[in-house]
Scaffold this motif. Structure first.
Motif, mmCIF file in Angstrom:
data_model
loop_
_atom_site.group_PDB
_atom_site.id
_atom_site.type_symbol
_atom_site.label_atom_id
_atom_site.label_comp_id
_atom_site.label_asym_id
_atom_site.label_seq_id
_atom_site.Cartn_x
_atom_site.Cartn_y
_atom_site.Cartn_z
ATOM 1 N N GLY A 6 0.789 -1.230 0.000
ATOM 2 C CA GLY A 6 0.000 0.000 0.000
ATOM 3 C C GLY A 6 0.815 1.271 0.000
ATOM 4 N N LEU A 7 2.077 1.173 -0.400
ATOM 5 C CA LEU A 7 2.934 2.360 -0.453
ATOM 6 C C LEU A 7 2.698 3.161 -1.721
ATOM 7 C CD1 LEU A 7 6.219 0.706 0.860
ATOM 8 C CD2 LEU A 7 4.548 2.052 2.155
ATOM 9 N N SER A 8 2.054 2.536 -2.707
ATOM 10 C CA SER A 8 1.685 3.188 -3.962
ATOM 11 C C SER A 8 0.518 2.433 -4.564
ATOM 12 C CB SER A 8 2.868 3.185 -4.944
ATOM 13 O OG SER A 8 2.473 3.701 -6.198
ATOM 14 N N ASP A 9 -0.316 3.142 -5.307
ATOM 15 C CA ASP A 9 -1.441 2.512 -5.996
ATOM 16 C C ASP A 9 -1.037 1.965 -7.354
ATOM 17 O OD1 ASP A 9 -3.028 3.269 -3.888
ATOM 18 O OD2 ASP A 9 -3.732 5.092 -4.866
ATOM 19 N N ASN A 10 0.195 2.206 -7.734
ATOM 20 C CA ASN A 10 0.650 1.885 -9.080
ATOM 21 C C ASN A 10 1.837 0.935 -9.016
ATOM 22 O OD1 ASN A 10 1.503 1.893 -11.727
ATOM 23 N ND2 ASN A 10 1.591 4.110 -11.922
ATOM 24 N N ALA A 11 1.774 -0.152 -9.747
ATOM 25 C CA ALA A 11 2.894 -1.108 -9.766
ATOM 26 C C ALA A 11 3.977 -0.685 -10.745
ATOM 27 C CB ALA A 11 2.388 -2.507 -10.115
ATOM 28 N N ASN A 12 3.716 0.323 -11.561
ATOM 29 C CA ASN A 12 4.712 0.835 -12.525
ATOM 30 C C ASN A 12 5.335 2.098 -11.958
ATOM 31 O OD1 ASN A 12 4.195 -1.184 -14.473
ATOM 32 N ND2 ASN A 12 2.334 -0.102 -15.036
ATOM 33 N N ILE A 13 6.374 1.921 -11.179
ATOM 34 C CA ILE A 13 7.006 3.025 -10.465
ATOM 35 C C ILE A 13 8.355 3.328 -11.103
ATOM 36 C CG2 ILE A 13 7.943 3.726 -8.227
ATOM 37 C CD1 ILE A 13 5.876 1.773 -6.989
ATOM 38 N N ASP A 14 8.571 4.613 -11.428
ATOM 39 C CA ASP A 14 9.874 5.015 -11.948
ATOM 40 C C ASP A 14 10.742 5.502 -10.784
ATOM 41 O OD1 ASP A 14 8.970 7.576 -11.305
ATOM 42 O OD2 ASP A 14 8.686 8.185 -13.398
ATOM 43 N N ASP A 15 11.984 5.877 -11.095
ATOM 44 C CA ASP A 15 12.908 6.292 -10.040
ATOM 45 C C ASP A 15 12.396 7.504 -9.267
ATOM 46 O OD1 ASP A 15 14.959 4.470 -9.754
ATOM 47 O OD2 ASP A 15 16.259 5.427 -11.216
ATOM 48 N N GLN A 16 11.765 8.448 -9.955
ATOM 49 C CA GLN A 16 11.259 9.643 -9.272
ATOM 50 C C GLN A 16 10.155 9.287 -8.282
ATOM 51 O OE1 GLN A 16 12.553 12.668 -9.222
ATOM 52 N NE2 GLN A 16 11.025 13.269 -7.717
ATOM 53 N N ALA A 17 9.210 8.470 -8.712
ATOM 54 C CA ALA A 17 8.118 8.047 -7.820
ATOM 55 C C ALA A 17 8.675 7.244 -6.648
ATOM 56 C CB ALA A 17 7.087 7.232 -8.595
ATOM 57 N N PHE A 18 9.657 6.383 -6.927
ATOM 58 C CA PHE A 18 10.293 5.587 -5.865
ATOM 59 C C PHE A 18 10.915 6.510 -4.828
ATOM 60 C CE2 PHE A 18 13.827 3.231 -4.000
ATOM 61 C CZ PHE A 18 13.238 2.014 -3.704
ATOM 62 N N LYS A 19 11.657 7.507 -5.302
ATOM 63 C CA LYS A 19 12.309 8.453 -4.399
ATOM 64 C C LYS A 19 11.271 9.186 -3.552
ATOM 65 C CE LYS A 19 15.507 12.312 -4.307
ATOM 66 N NZ LYS A 19 16.359 13.198 -5.067
#
Length: 84
Positions: free
Chosen positions: A21-34
């Protein structure tokens, strides 16, 4: 499993992020990860690390568990690849 591709590892990391539940999206780029790891609380980080250890059958050394190692999806994926 040394031959595991960075993209495959990254995809599994993103699945863990979504599962927890840390993100609603399984397609995470480096910016979103950061951005996720700039606001994550300590309990969520521990849950994330434990889940990664289970998924990849690894154990993170204590010295890896520093904030700078969670600023890039690629850094984390490369570390996991190198541990296998």
């Amino acid at each position: 499993m040394n031959t595991m591709e960075i993209s495959s590892i990254s995809a599994k990391i993103c699945e863990v992020i979504e599962k927890l539940g840390l993100s609603d999206n399984a397609n995470i780029d480096d910016q979103a990860f950061k951005e996720i790891f700039e606001i994550i609380d300590s309990l969520s980080l521990i849950n994330f690390v434990v889940e990664l250890e289970n998924v990849f059958d690894i154990e993170f050394p204590d010295e890896f568990l520093l904030p700078e190692n969670f600023t890039s999806l690629r850094i984390l994926a490369e570390f996991i690849r190198d541990m296998k």
